[in-house]
Design a protein around this motif. Structure first.
Motif, PDB file in Angstrom:
ATOM      1  N   UNK A  48      -5.482   3.803  10.831  1.00  0.00           N
ATOM      2  CA  UNK A  48      -4.039   4.077  10.864  1.00  0.00           C
ATOM      3  C   UNK A  48      -3.306   2.815  11.326  1.00  0.00           C
ATOM      4  N   UNK A  50      -0.611   1.510  10.397  1.00  0.00           N
ATOM      5  CA  UNK A  50       0.860   1.597  10.417  1.00  0.00           C
ATOM      6  C   UNK A  50       1.354   2.197  11.730  1.00  0.00           C
ATOM      7  N   UNK A  51       0.868   3.376  12.071  1.00  0.00           N
ATOM      8  CA  UNK A  51       1.374   4.030  13.289  1.00  0.00           C
ATOM      9  C   UNK A  51       0.425   3.880  14.482  1.00  0.00           C
ATOM     10  N   UNK A  64      -6.381   9.863   6.195  1.00  0.00           N
ATOM     11  CA  UNK A  64      -5.131  10.604   5.981  1.00  0.00           C
ATOM     12  C   UNK A  64      -4.492  10.745   7.362  1.00  0.00           C
ATOM     13  N   UNK A  65      -3.201  10.410   7.444  1.00  0.00           N
ATOM     14  CA  UNK A  65      -2.502  10.390   8.735  1.00  0.00           C
ATOM     15  C   UNK A  65      -1.316  11.352   8.733  1.00  0.00           C
ATOM     16  N   UNK A  66      -0.830  11.667   9.914  1.00  0.00           N
ATOM     17  CA  UNK A  66       0.297  12.571  10.175  1.00  0.00           C
ATOM     18  C   UNK A  66      -0.165  14.024  10.017  1.00  0.00           C
TER      19      UNK A  66
ATOM     20  N   UNK B  90      -5.370  13.278  -2.503  1.00  0.00           N
ATOM     21  CA  UNK B  90      -5.279  12.081  -1.652  1.00  0.00           C
ATOM     22  C   UNK B  90      -4.020  11.274  -1.983  1.00  0.00           C
ATOM     23  N   UNK B  93      -1.106  12.979  -0.486  1.00  0.00           N
ATOM     24  CA  UNK B  93      -1.003  12.727   0.965  1.00  0.00           C
ATOM     25  C   UNK B  93      -0.412  11.333   1.218  1.00  0.00           C
ATOM     26  N   UNK B  94      -0.825  10.355   0.404  1.00  0.00           N
ATOM     27  CA  UNK B  94      -0.296   8.999   0.581  1.00  0.00           C
ATOM     28  C   UNK B  94       1.202   8.944   0.271  1.00  0.00           C
ATOM     29  N   UNK B  97       2.992  10.430   3.091  1.00  0.00           N
ATOM     30  CA  UNK B  97       2.937   9.544   4.260  1.00  0.00           C
ATOM     31  C   UNK B  97       4.038   8.484   4.194  1.00  0.00           C
ATOM     32  N   UNK B  98       4.191   7.857   3.025  1.00  0.00           N
ATOM     33  CA  UNK B  98       5.166   6.763   2.942  1.00  0.00           C
ATOM     34  C   UNK B  98       6.610   7.273   2.901  1.00  0.00           C
ATOM     35  N   UNK B 100       7.545   9.900   4.610  1.00  0.00           N
ATOM     36  CA  UNK B 100       7.729  10.186   6.031  1.00  0.00           C
ATOM     37  C   UNK B 100       7.973   8.885   6.822  1.00  0.00           C
ATOM     38  N   UNK B 101       7.215   7.849   6.500  1.00  0.00           N
ATOM     39  CA  UNK B 101       7.391   6.526   7.121  1.00  0.00           C
ATOM     40  C   UNK B 101       8.816   6.018   6.896  1.00  0.00           C
ATOM     41  N   UNK B 134       5.832  -3.822   4.384  1.00  0.00           N
ATOM     42  CA  UNK B 134       4.783  -2.793   4.391  1.00  0.00           C
ATOM     43  C   UNK B 134       4.904  -1.901   3.154  1.00  0.00           C
TER      44      UNK B 134
END
Lengths: 219, 219
Positions: A48, A50-51, A64-66, B90, B93-94, B97-98, B100-101, B134
């Motif tokens: 992870x 990034x965070x 997989x994060x969050x 997957x 999920x990615x 994630x981005x 959300x980022x 990023x």
């Protein structure tokens, strides 16, 4: 190929608990790696970047994060039984809305109340109670947030319940008096092994928070 | 029954623009109701009593809130063509994630840079550029974030591009020099009518921000 599933987590994290409950509900075996957040492991930083936060689920080498994204991922990959997500798009949107609401509100408001005093403490306490009342309203008279079945929003919210004793003790209020219907929902959730076997004891959480407080106040 | 679709929004909101791009991509007709956030309408307060924020999509009388949740809802309801979500869990999920980022980072960092001076301003500027770097890394050599097709993450990010001129002008940097691949992606996105017909002119955004600054500084 057998699935290789690894979870980077810390035992006291409400967000990590979501992932543990979700994996238990789906009956997925995994390798649990407790993380020291004061001294982050090379694996956590790699998985992870990034965070640099837990929880991280590593599935066949890919991270997989969050937490709410991980729970959706688990639901979509191990999709042969007991779906977490409601079948109707509107219900799905509502479940996502309240998980997002809990992400944004509960922990931040608790932190505001935790180490503050006087008016700020009282305002934090009031806000925390009002958050749980809003969540109780969203439950209405349903058995679970997912209706008859334990679903995405149930998984998103139930981990906070093992922090209730801590919230009550610091805030000097009783969840049972403030939100009786929400507490009845907690009891129903605890009838599930995936919940009762996963969540830590609420006194253990409180002891952890007391120890954290000492460390912070001595800094 | 014909769908009744209403959008509560303000023209300059990156988050509202996501919903407008998504609706345009799906070819959904809707009734746009510009909101005055200094004087919130009874309809907005009724439809989003929890956050009292735009955007809100009202579909056949029922409100959906939070832009990334609305975009997923649109994808799931108008699902007969051009899916926004990748087919692989997957990749989904990615993408989540981005999005959300970007939700957590871009606007907050911009606000930090906007009205600050000296070191704080420089730190904000540096952070903002690093966020876009990023995001550029996450794009890699793909045509769109969705691969060959314009998807959920493309919709989540493209609205920020009409704020780039504002970010550049306040931060004294050039996106083209910092993130050339990201800027090439912006140009590709603008070849789509759903984007070019929806996003406002970047100078108009800048004029709005200048006017806001004057109001804030005179308070």
């Amino acid at each position: 190929m057998a699935d290789e599933v690894v979870l980077l987590d810390t035992w006291v994290s409400m967000f990590g608990m979501r992932v543990r409950v979700a994996l238990a509900e789906k009956g997925v075996n995994y390798d649990y790696k407790e993380q020291d957040l004061k001294n982050k492991s090379p694996l956590l930083l790699e998985m992870n970047p990034i965070h640099k936060k837990i929880p991280v689920l590593i599935h066949n080498g890919r991270p997989i994060c969050e937490s709410s994204i991980i729970v959706q991922y688990i639901d979509e990959v191990w999709n042969d039984q007991s779906p977490f997500m409601p079948s109707d798009p509107y219900d799905r949107a509502q479940a996502r809305f309240w998980v997002d609401f809990s992400d944004k509100k509960i922990y931040e408001t608790w932190k505001k109340m935790w180490l503050s005093e006087g008016e700020e403490h009282e305002a934090g306490k009031k806000e925390l109670i009002s958050i749980f009342k809003q969540l109780e309203d969203a439950l209405g008279d349903k058995i679970f947030y997912g209706g008859d079945s334990f679903g995405f929003l149930d998984i998103g919210l139930i981990p906070f319940s093992c922090w209730f004793y801590t919230f009550e003790t610091y805030g000097n209020f009783k969840m049972e008096a403030e939100c009786p219907k929400l507490m009845a929902w907690v009891k129903r959730c605890f009838q599930r092994k995936a919940v009762s076997n996963t969540l830590p004891d609420d006194k253990k959480v409180y002891d952890f928070v007391l120890a954290m407080e000492k460390i912070l106040k001595n800094k």
